[in-house]
Write an enzyme that holds these catalytic residues in place. Sequence first.
Site, PDB file in Angstrom:
ATOM      1  N   LYS A  82      34.139  69.064   0.960  1.00  0.00           N
ATOM      2  CA  LYS A  82      33.633  68.588   2.255  1.00  0.00           C
ATOM      3  C   LYS A  82      33.379  69.775   3.178  1.00  0.00           C
ATOM      4  CE  LYS A  82      32.948  65.991   5.971  1.00  0.00           C
ATOM      5  NZ  LYS A  82      31.679  65.250   6.135  1.00  0.00           N
ATOM      6  N   CYS A 111      24.288  69.713   9.800  1.00  0.00           N
ATOM      7  CA  CYS A 111      25.039  68.504  10.135  1.00  0.00           C
ATOM      8  C   CYS A 111      24.434  67.858  11.378  1.00  0.00           C
ATOM      9  CB  CYS A 111      26.511  68.807  10.388  1.00  0.00           C
ATOM     10  SG  CYS A 111      27.366  67.334  11.007  1.00  0.00           S
TER      11      CYS A 111
HETATM   12  C1  DHB Z   1      28.486  65.318   8.345  1.00  0.00           C
HETATM   13  C2  DHB Z   1      27.232  64.890   7.996  1.00  0.00           C
HETATM   14  C3  DHB Z   1      26.358  65.770   7.443  1.00  0.00           C
HETATM   15  O1  DHB Z   1      25.112  65.396   7.084  1.00  0.00           O
HETATM   16  C4  DHB Z   1      26.735  67.076   7.239  1.00  0.00           C
HETATM   17  O2  DHB Z   1      25.890  67.933   6.706  1.00  0.00           O
HETATM   18  C5  DHB Z   1      28.007  67.503   7.576  1.00  0.00           C
HETATM   19  C6  DHB Z   1      28.877  66.611   8.133  1.00  0.00           C
HETATM   20  C7  DHB Z   1      29.417  64.393   8.958  1.00  0.00           C
HETATM   21  O3  DHB Z   1      28.972  63.540   9.742  1.00  0.00           O
HETATM   22  O4  DHB Z   1      30.625  64.493   8.697  1.00  0.00           O
END
Ligand code: DHB
Length: 313
Positions: free
Chosen positions: A46, A131
């Site tokens: 993540k 993000c």
């Molecule tokens: C999240 C969503 C994304 O598309 C990303 O690249 C990183 C984090 C999120 O909302 O957690």
Amino acid sequence: MSVDLSTSIAGVKLPNLFFNASGVWCQQEAELTELLNSESGSLITKSATFEPREGNPSPRYLPLEHGSINSMGLPNEGYEYYLEYAKKYDYNNAKPLFISLSGLKLEDNIQMVTKFVEADLPCILEVNFSCPNVPGKPQLGYDMEGMAKALRTLAPIIKKPFGIKLPPYFDIVHFDQVAEICNSVDNLAFVTCVNSVGNGLAIDFETETVAIKPKDGFGGLGGQMILNTALANVNAFARRLKNGKQVIGVGGVTSGKEAFLHVLAGASAVQIGTQLKEEGPQFFARVKKELEDIMVAKGYKSLDDFRGKVKTL
Ligand code: DHB
């Protein structure tokens, strides 16, 4: 006839081209272990921020008829958790480890990559420039100067080959500009295309209510509905990137057929987001088998036989 799904990214071999898109099945060690035990060819963690984050209020992800919407808001355990995971990871395992970093500011990314460089590990960094879900934080991928500055700053610290996660682009001039920036960075080895199509809105017809809670319902779109945007971005960058820079395709893969199209468009590996979230890690066995069957039917023995060979009219 047997076919070969293996590939290499940034000079590192993957037993097959499939792995998770960062954000799906990868926040905690238990999920990463499930990926290790699946038929994926690799795994990525993540996106990490400097400090741990709870993320946005729920509901913050919802499957839709033709894909998904999410505004998770970067819930993660903080980079030290993923650094510890990377330190104890068994690199003799056939699956290389990718680490996604998504600092809220350049200084955070500098500090995080520095810690990973100091640890001198064989994991591969994917720095997330896209993000769309942190309120008040525009994504770097749509700020050409900010992205160029971040790359010029981070690349010499990282030194080794690394990659970046890009948002989808919708204008040929933007493909040209981003590719030029990428081509100017020697150790940028790959771009991952595409992150979710940012700030869509899903509304329930019956209840007349938005689907997710954060940001008045605005969230990133994924899954089947973004396949053609993903293929365009994969192909646009595959055509423009030089000196062996690669593209990892992500977006709209629900079966072997879409994975085949991503490779035909130029992808060297394929990540799975929405479909992995919905089907779980057993998806990897299915999609592998489906792609193998397609390759057998078409007479292709390896990904090299058709990668980037989409025909134009
Ligand atoms: C999240 C969503 C994304 O598309 C990303 O690249 C990183 C984090 C999120 O909302 O957690």
